[in-house]
Design an enzyme around this catalytic site. Structure first.
Site: not given
Ligand code: SAH
Length: 225
Positions: A72
């Site tokens: 993000s």
């Molecule tokens: N804050 C993170 C970025 C988040 S991107 C950073 O600093 O890099 C959102 C992430 O959520 C992605 O990696 C995606 O694979 C994960 N995601 C999506 N659905 C999910 C779920 N049900 N449980 C855990 N992770 C999930």
């Protein structure tokens, strides 16, 4: 020979200067929590993005991290952390470890961090990066929409991926007075904060947002929120 010897530039110093600029930009943009600003000053975002993206690591933009996921933007992470009101010692659940950058920010804020990532290769990369930087956090590969009941309740839960409705399990795993920061919506999204008071959840909108979709394996029981 180190790259810097060819160009006369010291990449570490460049990153420090870029990082400082990013912190100033976040502050000018309205982020006032000093602990959050300090966390941004201490965590090397460039270590969490793919090599080809490093030059852009301190721009206030989301960046691709592979598997069609993104880290993000710094503003979104800063707002999430500010509204979560993280204090040292708070037990915090992060849903969507992604690259692990926010995980490291949480640890820098003194939180006791639990983080779940759905996509195995991202989980593995984040675990390696965080390990290399000496960041303490408990990581799990799994479905974060179910929360992590074993360690509940949490003072804060921060979700990094959007669903049409926030997963019910996360409300149940919030401590009294605790905060859930979660993007909601499909095409048009907003980042929301829910604050728990007993069985009540006060809802506020933090900002409009564009997050990747939360991967939900199967339909879950969902409340009226
Ligand atoms: N804050 C993170 C970025 C988040 S991107 C950073 O600093 O890099 C959102 C992430 O959520 C992605 O990696 C995606 O694979 C994960 N995601 C999506 N659905 C999910 C779920 N049900 N449980 C855990 N992770 C999930």
């Amino acid at each position: 020979m180190a790259a810097g010897q060819l160009t006369g530039r010291d990449p570490a110093a460049d990153y420090r200067r870029d990082r400082r600029r990013l912190v100033e930009r976040l502050r000018d943009g309205g982020v006032s929590d000093l602990a959050v600003l300090h966390a941004f000053d201490s965590v090397p975002r460039h270590a969490f993005v793919p090599e080809v993206m490093r030059a852009r690591a301190y721009e206030d933009v989301p960046l691709p991290i592979g598997r069609r996921q993104t880290i993000s933007s710094p503003t979104i992470h800063a707002l999430s952390l500010e509204y979560a009101e993280i204090r040292p010692g708070h037990r915090v659940l992060e849903v969507g470890t992604g690259a692990g950058f926010q995980t490291a920010l949480l640890a820098a804020l003194g939180a006791v961090v639990y983080s779940i990532e759905r996509i195995a290769p991202l989980y593995e990369t984040a675990a390696r990066t965080l390990g290399r930087l000496g960041v303490e956090a408990r990581l799990m590969h799994g479905d974060g929409s179910l929360g992590w009941p074993k360690y509940a309740p949490f003072r804060a839960i921060i979700v990094g991926a959007a669903a049409a409705r926030p997963p019910e399990a996360l409300f149940n795993q919030l401590a009294d007075g605790g905060r859930l920061i979660v993007p909601v919506g499909t095409r048009r999204q907003e980042l929301r904060r829910y604050t728990r008071r007993g069985d009540d959840f006060a809802r506020e909108t933090i900002t409009g947002a564009r997050f990747v979709p939360l991967i939900e394996d199967e339909p879950k029981g969902e409340g009226p929120r």
